[in-house]
Write a protein that holds these residues in place. Structure first.
Motif, PDB file in Angstrom:
ATOM      1  N   PHE A  47     -81.044   1.353 -48.602  1.00  0.00           N
ATOM      2  CA  PHE A  47     -80.197   0.758 -47.576  1.00  0.00           C
ATOM      3  C   PHE A  47     -79.798  -0.667 -47.952  1.00  0.00           C
ATOM      4  CE2 PHE A  47     -79.422  -1.584 -43.643  1.00  0.00           C
ATOM      5  CZ  PHE A  47     -78.387  -0.821 -43.133  1.00  0.00           C
ATOM      6  N   SER A  48     -80.746  -1.466 -48.414  1.00  0.00           N
ATOM      7  CA  SER A  48     -80.481  -2.871 -48.708  1.00  0.00           C
ATOM      8  C   SER A  48     -79.539  -3.068 -49.883  1.00  0.00           C
ATOM      9  CB  SER A  48     -81.788  -3.605 -48.996  1.00  0.00           C
ATOM     10  OG  SER A  48     -82.619  -3.576 -47.867  1.00  0.00           O
ATOM     11  N   TYR A  49     -79.711  -2.296 -50.916  1.00  0.00           N
ATOM     12  CA  TYR A  49     -78.971  -2.552 -52.142  1.00  0.00           C
ATOM     13  C   TYR A  49     -77.834  -1.584 -52.411  1.00  0.00           C
ATOM     14  CZ  TYR A  49     -82.638  -5.881 -53.038  1.00  0.00           C
ATOM     15  OH  TYR A  49     -83.482  -6.945 -52.937  1.00  0.00           O
ATOM     16  N   MET A  50     -77.776  -0.494 -51.688  1.00  0.00           N
ATOM     17  CA  MET A  50     -76.709   0.479 -51.941  1.00  0.00           C
ATOM     18  C   MET A  50     -75.856   0.745 -50.704  1.00  0.00           C
ATOM     19  SD  MET A  50     -78.662   3.254 -54.223  1.00  0.00           S
ATOM     20  CE  MET A  50     -79.324   2.898 -55.807  1.00  0.00           C
ATOM     21  N   LEU A  51     -76.479   1.102 -49.608  1.00  0.00           N
ATOM     22  CA  LEU A  51     -75.715   1.504 -48.431  1.00  0.00           C
ATOM     23  C   LEU A  51     -75.132   0.312 -47.674  1.00  0.00           C
ATOM     24  CD1 LEU A  51     -77.957   4.382 -47.094  1.00  0.00           C
ATOM     25  CD2 LEU A  51     -75.853   4.537 -48.423  1.00  0.00           C
ATOM     26  N   LYS A  52     -75.879  -0.779 -47.536  1.00  0.00           N
ATOM     27  CA  LYS A  52     -75.367  -1.938 -46.802  1.00  0.00           C
ATOM     28  C   LYS A  52     -74.097  -2.498 -47.442  1.00  0.00           C
ATOM     29  CE  LYS A  52     -76.673  -6.341 -44.794  1.00  0.00           C
ATOM     30  NZ  LYS A  52     -77.716  -7.371 -44.681  1.00  0.00           N
TER      31      LYS A  52
END
Length: 164
Positions: A20-25
């Motif tokens: 989530f932090s490095y790809m989806l956000k």
């Protein structure tokens, strides 16, 4: 007690957080920015805004290049004299000059108010969504003034006929 299920839970939580932090956000932020600029292109910077900027530019040029002379009236008991700049003119020419200048002033401020309302909306959107953009509407108005200056011949200011 040591349990492999707890280890797997921690591993899944860590990978989910990482994903989530490095790809989806960043993908969500990219989608949000795309939607914001699509809205700005469709609803804020419209043809109506460009027409208003053109009118504003022409009124600005009229006021700064064409209607630059001061007007005055000298009234005595015998005669009333009308002046545009230092030149004495007839009443008709004086009235025509003053009414044209007043129309240009009204047009200038009307379009300026419209452009200011749009600029406030645009700047609020850009500031709220942390976009790094200069004032787009000011840039559009400056481009319109430059384009109008190059297309319009203002070689002479208002031609005063005078009384001779």
């Amino acid at each position: 007690m040591f349990s492999w299920i707890d280890v797997i839970k921690v591993f899944v939580a860590g990978t989910t957080t990482f994903a989530f932090s490095y790809m989806l956000k960043p993908l969500f932020l990219l989608g949000r920015d795309y939607a914001l600029w699509a809205y700005i292109d469709r609803k804020v910077i419209t043809k109506e805004l460009r027409v208003s900027a053109d009118r504003h530019a022409l009124a600005y040029l009229d006021l700064t290049k064409k209607y630059t002379h001061l007007t005055s009236i000298e009234a005595s008991r015998e005669v009333t004299r009308y002046y545009i700049g230092d030149t004495e003119v007839y009443n008709d020419e004086y009235c025509s000059y003053v009414s044209s200048r007043n129309r240009a002033i009204k047009r200038f401020y009307k379009e300026k108010d419209f452009l200011n309302r749009r600029a406030i909306l645009l700047n609020g959107l850009i500031r709220h969504y942390d976009q790094n953009e200069n004032s787009l509407i000011e840039n559009i108005v400056e481009e319109c003034i430059e384009r109008s200056e190059s297309l319009t011949v203002y070689a002479e200011p208002y031609r005063i006929r005078g009384i001779n």
